[in-house]
Design an enzyme around this catalytic site. Structure first.
Site, PDB file in Angstrom:
ATOM      1  CG  ASN A  18     112.463 -11.010  28.060  1.00 31.32           C
ATOM      2  OD1 ASN A  18     111.360 -11.229  28.529  1.00 31.32           O
ATOM      3  ND2 ASN A  18     113.457 -10.506  28.774  1.00 31.32           N
ATOM      4  CE  LYS A  19     118.220 -11.619  21.082  1.00 36.18           C
ATOM      5  NZ  LYS A  19     119.539 -12.034  20.574  1.00 36.18           N
ATOM      6  CG  ASP A  76     123.864 -10.011  17.086  1.00 38.53           C
ATOM      7  OD1 ASP A  76     124.066 -10.426  18.246  1.00 38.53           O
ATOM      8  OD2 ASP A  76     124.336  -8.929  16.670  1.00 38.53           O
ATOM      9  CG  PHE A 155     113.125  -8.057  25.783  1.00 38.79           C
ATOM     10  CD1 PHE A 155     112.188  -8.534  24.881  1.00 38.79           C
ATOM     11  CD2 PHE A 155     114.457  -7.998  25.377  1.00 38.79           C
ATOM     12  CE1 PHE A 155     112.560  -8.942  23.598  1.00 38.79           C
ATOM     13  CE2 PHE A 155     114.843  -8.414  24.102  1.00 38.79           C
ATOM     14  CZ  PHE A 155     113.885  -8.884  23.212  1.00 38.79           C
ATOM     15  N   GLY A 156     114.281  -5.128  27.136  1.00 38.34           N
ATOM     16  CA  GLY A 156     115.345  -4.321  26.536  1.00 38.34           C
ATOM     17  C   GLY A 156     114.952  -2.873  26.291  1.00 38.34           C
ATOM     18  CG  HIS A 183     113.523  -6.130  15.532  1.00 37.81           C
ATOM     19  ND1 HIS A 183     112.498  -5.871  16.407  1.00 37.81           N
ATOM     20  CD2 HIS A 183     114.572  -6.505  16.317  1.00 37.81           C
ATOM     21  CE1 HIS A 183     112.899  -6.056  17.646  1.00 37.81           C
ATOM     22  NE2 HIS A 183     114.165  -6.444  17.618  1.00 37.81           N
ATOM     23  NE  ARG A 184     114.113 -11.474  18.458  1.00 31.71           N
ATOM     24  CZ  ARG A 184     114.151 -10.325  19.148  1.00 31.71           C
ATOM     25  NH1 ARG A 184     113.056  -9.821  19.681  1.00 31.71           N
ATOM     26  NH2 ARG A 184     115.290  -9.693  19.319  1.00 31.71           N
TER      27      ARG A 184
HETATM   28  P1  ITT Z   1     121.752 -13.761  22.941  1.00 33.81           P
HETATM   29  O1  ITT Z   1     122.994 -13.219  22.256  1.00 33.81           O
HETATM   30  O2  ITT Z   1     122.066 -14.862  23.900  1.00 33.81           O
HETATM   31  O3  ITT Z   1     120.669 -14.105  21.985  1.00 33.81           O
HETATM   32  P2  ITT Z   1     121.452 -11.026  23.896  1.00 33.81           P
HETATM   33  O4  ITT Z   1     120.397 -10.366  24.718  1.00 33.81           O
HETATM   34  O5  ITT Z   1     122.889 -10.794  24.312  1.00 33.81           O
HETATM   35  O6  ITT Z   1     121.118 -12.591  23.879  1.00 33.81           O
HETATM   36  P3  ITT Z   1     122.025  -9.646  21.407  1.00 33.81           P
HETATM   37  O7  ITT Z   1     123.499  -9.805  21.552  1.00 33.81           O
HETATM   38  O8  ITT Z   1     121.414  -9.889  20.065  1.00 33.81           O
HETATM   39  O9  ITT Z   1     121.257 -10.627  22.403  1.00 33.81           O
HETATM   40  O10 ITT Z   1     121.637  -8.195  21.934  1.00 33.81           O
HETATM   41  C1  ITT Z   1     120.373  -7.673  21.667  1.00 33.81           C
HETATM   42  C2  ITT Z   1     120.249  -6.314  22.341  1.00 33.81           C
HETATM   43  O11 ITT Z   1     119.196  -5.586  21.705  1.00 33.81           O
HETATM   44  C3  ITT Z   1     119.858  -6.415  23.801  1.00 33.81           C
HETATM   45  O12 ITT Z   1     120.301  -5.278  24.515  1.00 33.81           O
HETATM   46  C4  ITT Z   1     118.335  -6.442  23.732  1.00 33.81           C
HETATM   47  O13 ITT Z   1     117.737  -5.983  24.911  1.00 33.81           O
HETATM   48  C5  ITT Z   1     118.080  -5.488  22.550  1.00 33.81           C
HETATM   49  N1  ITT Z   1     116.885  -5.940  21.800  1.00 33.81           N
HETATM   50  C6  ITT Z   1     116.840  -6.893  20.830  1.00 33.81           C
HETATM   51  N2  ITT Z   1     115.583  -7.107  20.427  1.00 33.81           N
HETATM   52  C7  ITT Z   1     114.819  -6.271  21.163  1.00 33.81           C
HETATM   53  C8  ITT Z   1     113.437  -6.050  21.235  1.00 33.81           C
HETATM   54  O14 ITT Z   1     112.578  -6.757  20.505  1.00 33.81           O
HETATM   55  N3  ITT Z   1     112.980  -5.136  22.107  1.00 33.81           N
HETATM   56  C9  ITT Z   1     113.841  -4.439  22.885  1.00 33.81           C
HETATM   57  N4  ITT Z   1     115.153  -4.601  22.896  1.00 33.81           N
HETATM   58  C10 ITT Z   1     115.661  -5.518  22.039  1.00 33.81           C
END
Ligand code: ITT
Length: 202
Positions: A18-19, A76, A155-156, A183-184
Site C-alpha cells: 500500500n505504501k 517509517d 490501509f492500516g 504525512h507521506r
Molecule cells: P515497511 O517497513 O516495509 O515499509 P511497514 O508497514 O512495516 O512496511 P512501518 O514500519 O513504517 O511500515 O509501519 C507503519 C505503520 O503505520 C503500519 O502499521 C501502517 O499500517 C501504519 N501507517 C503508515 N502510514 C499509514 C497511512 O497512510 N494510513 C494508515 N496507516 C498507516
C-alpha cells in the site's frame, strides 16, 4: 543520457504494497523510475531497532542502498495518539502483534470514554546513497481518532483516522486527496523539491 536515466532510478525499500502504491501515485508524472523490493525479489527484513521514525527510515534505506547499489528511499511512519502518550508511534506496525484490523481495534478499545481524541500520522522518509550519504524528510497530518472504523479505502489506521477538514476518515477519502494531504505526501513533496539538486550534485 544513460547516466541521467540511471540516476533517476530509485529503489523504494518497503514491503508494504500500500505504501508503494502511494509512492507511485505521488510520483506520477515525475521523471523518476520507482523500483520496489518485490521487483528485485528481495524479501529481507531490516530490524527496526531505532528510537525514532527517522532512525528507522535510515536503517531501512541504508541497508538496501548498500545491498543493491542504488539510490534508495525508505518510509517509517505511524500514528501518534495524544491521549495514549504518543503511542503507538514507532511501534504502529506491531501494536497488537496481530495485524492492521487488530491494531485499530486495540486503539478503539483504549480510547473508549476519552474526550481528547487528537492524533496525527507521521512519516519520516530517508533517501540514501550507497556511499552512506542520507537526506531526511518528514511530514505530519493531524486528525482525530474516530469512535468506530469507517471506510474501505487506504490501509492500516485509515479507517479510524478522522479528518476534521474533510469530515470523514482517511479510509473514506478519495485516494487522490489522501495522496495530496497525507504525512507521506507532505514528506515526499519536500523530497521532490530537492531531488534534482541532490541528484545533480552527487
Ligand atoms: P515497511 O517497513 O516495509 O515499509 P511497514 O508497514 O512495516 O512496511 P512501518 O514500519 O513504517 O511500515 O509501519 C507503519 C505503520 O503505520 C503500519 O502499521 C501502517 O499500517 C501504519 N501507517 C503508515 N502510514 C499509514 C497511512 O497512510 N494510513 C494508515 N496507516 C498507516
Amino acid at each position: 543520457m544513460d547516466k541521467v536515466e540511471t540516476m533517476r532510478k530509485i529503489l523504494v525499500a518497503s514491503h508494504n504494497a500500500n505504501k508503494i502504491k502511494e509512492f507511485r501515485s505521488i510520483f506520477k508524472g515525475y521523471p523518476v523510475e520507482l523500483v520496489s523490493l518485490a521487483d528485485l525479489g528481495d524479501k529481507a527484513e531490516v530490524i527496526e531497532k531505532g528510537m525514532s521514525f527517522k532512525d528507522n527510515a535510515r536503517l531501512k534505506a541504508l541497508y538496501f542502498a548498500r545491498k543493491h547499489d542504488m539510490i534508495t528511499v525508505a518510509d517509517d511512519s505511524g500514528i501518534v495518539v495524544e491521549a495514549l502518550d504518543g503511542q503507538p508511534g514507532i511501534y504502529s506496525a506491531r501494536y497488537s502483534g496481530k495485524g492492521d484490523m487488530q491494531n485499530n481495534q486495540k486503539i478503539l478499545r483504549e480510547m473508549e470514554g476519552r474526550d481528547n481524541r487528537k492524533a496525527h500520522f507521521f512519516a519520516a522518509i530517508a533517501l540514501c546513497f550507497p556511499d552512506g550519504t542520507c537526506h531526511d524528510y518528514t511530514g505530519r497530518v493531524d486528525g482525530l481518532i474516530a469512535k468506530e472504523e469507517k471506510g474501505e479505502k487506504g490501509f492500516g489506521y485509515d479507517p479510524i483516522f478522522y479528518s476534521e477538514t474533510y469530515q470523514m476518515t482517511f479510509a473514506e477519502l478519495d485516494s487522490k486527496i489522501k495522496n495530496k494531504i497525507s504525512h507521506r505526501a507532505i514528506a515526499l513533496a519536500r523530497l521532490k523539491e530537492e531531488l534534482d539538486d541532490i541528484l545533480d550534485h552527487q
